[in-house]
Design a protein around this motif. Structure first.
Motif, PDB file in Angstrom:
ATOM      1  N   PRO A 103     -12.731  16.546  -8.717  1.00  0.00           N
ATOM      2  CA  PRO A 103     -11.789  16.401  -7.602  1.00  0.00           C
ATOM      3  C   PRO A 103     -11.857  15.053  -6.885  1.00  0.00           C
ATOM      4  O   PRO A 103     -10.825  14.575  -6.388  1.00  0.00           O
ATOM      5  CB  PRO A 103     -12.187  17.538  -6.656  1.00  0.00           C
ATOM      6  N   LEU A 104     -13.021  14.424  -6.829  1.00  0.00           N
ATOM      7  CA  LEU A 104     -13.106  13.113  -6.177  1.00  0.00           C
ATOM      8  C   LEU A 104     -12.359  12.045  -6.976  1.00  0.00           C
ATOM      9  O   LEU A 104     -11.771  11.128  -6.401  1.00  0.00           O
ATOM     10  CB  LEU A 104     -14.564  12.699  -5.983  1.00  0.00           C
ATOM     11  N   VAL A 105     -12.364  12.169  -8.306  1.00  0.00           N
ATOM     12  CA  VAL A 105     -11.601  11.243  -9.134  1.00  0.00           C
ATOM     13  C   VAL A 105     -10.108  11.464  -8.921  1.00  0.00           C
ATOM     14  O   VAL A 105      -9.329  10.524  -8.704  1.00  0.00           O
ATOM     15  CB  VAL A 105     -11.965  11.409 -10.622  1.00  0.00           C
ATOM     16  N   THR A 106      -9.681  12.728  -8.965  1.00  0.00           N
ATOM     17  CA  THR A 106      -8.277  13.057  -8.732  1.00  0.00           C
ATOM     18  C   THR A 106      -7.834  12.601  -7.350  1.00  0.00           C
ATOM     19  O   THR A 106      -6.741  12.030  -7.185  1.00  0.00           O
ATOM     20  CB  THR A 106      -8.062  14.575  -8.881  1.00  0.00           C
ATOM     21  N   ALA A 107      -8.667  12.848  -6.343  1.00  0.00           N
ATOM     22  CA  ALA A 107      -8.314  12.469  -4.974  1.00  0.00           C
ATOM     23  C   ALA A 107      -8.177  10.958  -4.829  1.00  0.00           C
ATOM     24  O   ALA A 107      -7.261  10.469  -4.156  1.00  0.00           O
ATOM     25  CB  ALA A 107      -9.366  13.003  -4.000  1.00  0.00           C
ATOM     26  N   LYS A 108      -9.064  10.211  -5.441  1.00  0.00           N
ATOM     27  CA  LYS A 108      -8.978   8.759  -5.370  1.00  0.00           C
ATOM     28  C   LYS A 108      -7.643   8.272  -5.932  1.00  0.00           C
ATOM     29  O   LYS A 108      -6.965   7.411  -5.348  1.00  0.00           O
ATOM     30  CB  LYS A 108     -10.150   8.121  -6.121  1.00  0.00           C
ATOM     31  N   GLN A 109      -7.259   8.805  -7.083  1.00  0.00           N
ATOM     32  CA  GLN A 109      -6.015   8.377  -7.722  1.00  0.00           C
ATOM     33  C   GLN A 109      -4.790   8.737  -6.887  1.00  0.00           C
ATOM     34  O   GLN A 109      -3.926   7.884  -6.611  1.00  0.00           O
ATOM     35  CB  GLN A 109      -5.899   9.023  -9.106  1.00  0.00           C
ATOM     36  N   TYR A 110      -4.705  10.001  -6.487  1.00  0.00           N
ATOM     37  CA  TYR A 110      -3.491  10.458  -5.811  1.00  0.00           C
ATOM     38  C   TYR A 110      -3.435  10.028  -4.353  1.00  0.00           C
ATOM     39  O   TYR A 110      -2.342   9.830  -3.808  1.00  0.00           O
ATOM     40  CB  TYR A 110      -3.344  11.969  -5.958  1.00  0.00           C
ATOM     41  N   ALA A 111      -4.580   9.863  -3.691  1.00  0.00           N
ATOM     42  CA  ALA A 111      -4.564   9.315  -2.332  1.00  0.00           C
ATOM     43  C   ALA A 111      -4.043   7.885  -2.340  1.00  0.00           C
ATOM     44  O   ALA A 111      -3.265   7.478  -1.467  1.00  0.00           O
ATOM     45  CB  ALA A 111      -5.964   9.361  -1.716  1.00  0.00           C
ATOM     46  N   THR A 112      -4.461   7.117  -3.349  1.00  0.00           N
ATOM     47  CA  THR A 112      -3.968   5.744  -3.471  1.00  0.00           C
ATOM     48  C   THR A 112      -2.465   5.734  -3.732  1.00  0.00           C
ATOM     49  O   THR A 112      -1.724   4.933  -3.151  1.00  0.00           O
ATOM     50  CB  THR A 112      -4.710   5.004  -4.591  1.00  0.00           C
ATOM     51  N   LEU A 113      -1.999   6.630  -4.605  1.00  0.00           N
ATOM     52  CA  LEU A 113      -0.567   6.730  -4.874  1.00  0.00           C
ATOM     53  C   LEU A 113       0.208   7.081  -3.608  1.00  0.00           C
ATOM     54  O   LEU A 113       1.254   6.483  -3.317  1.00  0.00           O
ATOM     55  CB  LEU A 113      -0.327   7.785  -5.958  1.00  0.00           C
ATOM     56  N   ASP A 114      -0.296   8.032  -2.835  1.00  0.00           N
ATOM     57  CA  ASP A 114       0.402   8.401  -1.597  1.00  0.00           C
ATOM     58  C   ASP A 114       0.417   7.243  -0.614  1.00  0.00           C
ATOM     59  O   ASP A 114       1.430   6.979   0.044  1.00  0.00           O
ATOM     60  CB  ASP A 114      -0.269   9.627  -0.962  1.00  0.00           C
ATOM     61  N   HIS A 115      -0.700   6.529  -0.529  1.00  0.00           N
ATOM     62  CA  HIS A 115      -0.797   5.364   0.367  1.00  0.00           C
ATOM     63  C   HIS A 115       0.200   4.279  -0.049  1.00  0.00           C
ATOM     64  O   HIS A 115       0.944   3.749   0.780  1.00  0.00           O
ATOM     65  CB  HIS A 115      -2.220   4.831   0.336  1.00  0.00           C
ATOM     66  N   LEU A 116       0.232   3.962  -1.338  1.00  0.00           N
ATOM     67  CA  LEU A 116       1.089   2.878  -1.812  1.00  0.00           C
ATOM     68  C   LEU A 116       2.573   3.239  -1.723  1.00  0.00           C
ATOM     69  O   LEU A 116       3.417   2.357  -1.555  1.00  0.00           O
ATOM     70  CB  LEU A 116       0.736   2.532  -3.257  1.00  0.00           C
ATOM     71  N   SER A 117       2.896   4.529  -1.847  1.00  0.00           N
ATOM     72  CA  SER A 117       4.300   4.951  -1.833  1.00  0.00           C
ATOM     73  C   SER A 117       4.813   5.274  -0.436  1.00  0.00           C
ATOM     74  O   SER A 117       5.974   5.669  -0.286  1.00  0.00           O
ATOM     75  CB  SER A 117       4.488   6.175  -2.734  1.00  0.00           C
ATOM     76  N   GLY A 118       3.954   5.140   0.571  1.00  0.00           N
ATOM     77  CA  GLY A 118       4.391   5.449   1.932  1.00  0.00           C
ATOM     78  C   GLY A 118       4.496   6.937   2.211  1.00  0.00           C
ATOM     79  O   GLY A 118       5.318   7.371   3.023  1.00  0.00           O
ATOM     80  N   GLY A 119       3.671   7.739   1.538  1.00  0.00           N
ATOM     81  CA  GLY A 119       3.623   9.173   1.822  1.00  0.00           C
ATOM     82  C   GLY A 119       4.632   9.990   1.069  1.00  0.00           C
ATOM     83  O   GLY A 119       5.165  10.967   1.604  1.00  0.00           O
ATOM     84  N   ARG A 120       4.866   9.669  -0.198  1.00  0.00           N
ATOM     85  CA  ARG A 120       5.901  10.372  -0.968  1.00  0.00           C
ATOM     86  C   ARG A 120       5.338  11.302  -2.045  1.00  0.00           C
ATOM     87  O   ARG A 120       6.089  11.842  -2.841  1.00  0.00           O
ATOM     88  CB  ARG A 120       6.858   9.361  -1.602  1.00  0.00           C
ATOM     89  N   LEU A 121       4.037  11.502  -2.086  1.00  0.00           N
ATOM     90  CA  LEU A 121       3.428  12.324  -3.116  1.00  0.00           C
ATOM     91  C   LEU A 121       3.626  13.817  -2.857  1.00  0.00           C
ATOM     92  O   LEU A 121       3.489  14.289  -1.720  1.00  0.00           O
ATOM     93  CB  LEU A 121       1.923  12.036  -3.184  1.00  0.00           C
ATOM     94  N   VAL A 122       3.941  14.569  -3.906  1.00  0.00           N
ATOM     95  CA  VAL A 122       3.780  16.017  -3.946  1.00  0.00           C
ATOM     96  C   VAL A 122       2.855  16.289  -5.132  1.00  0.00           C
ATOM     97  O   VAL A 122       3.180  15.933  -6.270  1.00  0.00           O
ATOM     98  CB  VAL A 122       5.114  16.761  -4.130  1.00  0.00           C
ATOM     99  N   LEU A 123       1.717  16.901  -4.869  1.00  0.00           N
ATOM    100  CA  LEU A 123       0.735  17.150  -5.915  1.00  0.00           C
ATOM    101  C   LEU A 123       0.987  18.521  -6.529  1.00  0.00           C
ATOM    102  O   LEU A 123       0.668  19.555  -5.941  1.00  0.00           O
ATOM    103  CB  LEU A 123      -0.690  17.071  -5.348  1.00  0.00           C
ATOM    104  N   GLY A 124       1.593  18.519  -7.705  1.00  0.00           N
ATOM    105  CA  GLY A 124       1.773  19.754  -8.452  1.00  0.00           C
ATOM    106  C   GLY A 124       0.591  19.958  -9.378  1.00  0.00           C
ATOM    107  O   GLY A 124       0.184  19.032 -10.087  1.00  0.00           O
TER     108      GLY A 124
END
Length: 313
Positions: free
Chosen positions: A103-124
């Motif tokens: 989960p820490l690996v997944t969180a690092k990847q998707y947190a960065t994606l959400d940060h870079l996209s300005g909060g547009r992530l939906v984690l399915g």
């Protein structure tokens, strides 16, 4: 992604090109690439699509390659690339097999994606179904449901506001490790994929949304009723975004064989058929268009946004 306002049906789409299973890929996708994906994403952004989705497979075994193909882009890399060419549309992993990774690996990847996209992530997220992937990565395939349950709980912590997230469970135990950047969203939505009894229960108890897989529309009311019953029994009060995958679509009358299951015709007739999903309690539909080329797909997407979607109100 929040509930659509005033009962309006939201619509998103699984990206073509990035996954090329023979079940749904069109022939033109075999020669397509990054430029095609970028233009499709821009068209979705302009045409009112709520999200774009990308799948997740680490590797496809030979026994499944003829049906699934081996073309499966990495979802984090794909969605991050498309975040840079879009402004509004949400970015959905549909679905990430999060149990394959810590989960820490997944969180690092998707947190960065959400940060870079300005909060547009939906984690399915989903449990996965390819045994060889789990075995190659040293994860117990038979216990993948339990692994996913705890992964969701761990990701809630790891994608939360704390710079030093903590989770102490049976499978994962971490704390005291700082991760920045944090997600731009206060709470990253977690949508749970799958239509098995275990997946529906998981969505009801742990999810912010449900992504069914393969349910025909006549089966959805029963599934949705069970979903809400389980959620109420678990005492979860937050709203749940209910999804559906529609039949293939073609806006207008095609001059070629689009298949007997494809919904086709005038925009108002298509909208009337799709509004039936909202009447069942569905909040967002995932649409897929039949097409013979990128240009035909772009035309279909634009026509759907301009001519079909306004009839959803």
């Amino acid at each position: 992604m929040e509930m659509p306002p005033h009962g309006r049906l939201a619509y998103g789409m699984q990206l073509p090109v990035q996954s090329q299973s023979t079940i749904y890929a069109e022939p033109w996708e075999a020669e397509a690439g990054p430029g095609d994906l970028a233009e499709i994403a821009r068209t979705a952004d302009r045409s009112g699509f709520a999200y774009l989705a990308s799948c997740d497979h680490v590797g496809v075994p030979r026994r499944l390659a003829d049906a699934m193909s081996t073309v499966w882009y990495d979802p984090v890399a794909t969605l991050a690339f498309l975040a840079g060419v879009t402004e509004r549309v949400r970015l959905l992993s549909h679905v990430a097999v999060v149990g394959l990774r810590h989960p820490l690996v997944t969180a690092k990847q998707y947190a960065t994606l959400d940060h870079l996209s300005g909060g547009r992530l939906v984690l399915g997220v989903g449990a996965g179904h390819v045994r060889e992937e789990f075995e190659a990565l040293g994860v117990d395939f038979e216990r993948r449901g339990a692994v996913l349950d705890e992964s969701i709980d761990a990701l809630r912590a790891a994608l939360g506001p704390d710079e030093y997230p903590e989770h102490h469970g049976r499978l994962y135990d971490f704390g005291g490790l700082g991760q920045r950047p944090r997600p731009a969203q206060d709470r990253v939505p977690v949508w749970v994929g799958g239509s098995s009894p275990a997946a529906v229960r998981r969505a009801a108890v742990r999810g912010d949304g449900w992504l069914p897989q393969g349910d025909p529309r006549e089966r959805l009311p029963e599934q949705i009723a069970r979903l809400h019953r389980l959620r109420a029994e678990a005492g979860v009060g937050e709203p749940l975004v209910v999804g559906a995958i529609t039949e293939p679509l073609y806006v207008g009358e095609p001059a070629w064989d689009v298949g007997r299951r494809t919904l086709r015709g005038a925009p108002d007739a298509l909208a009337e058929s799709l509004r039936a999903y909202r009447a069942m309690g569905v909040h967002q539909i995932q649409v897929r268009f039949r097409s013979r080329s990128r240009s035909e797909l772009l035309d279909q997407m634009a026509a759907f946004g301009a001519d079909v979607a306004p009839h959803f109100d």
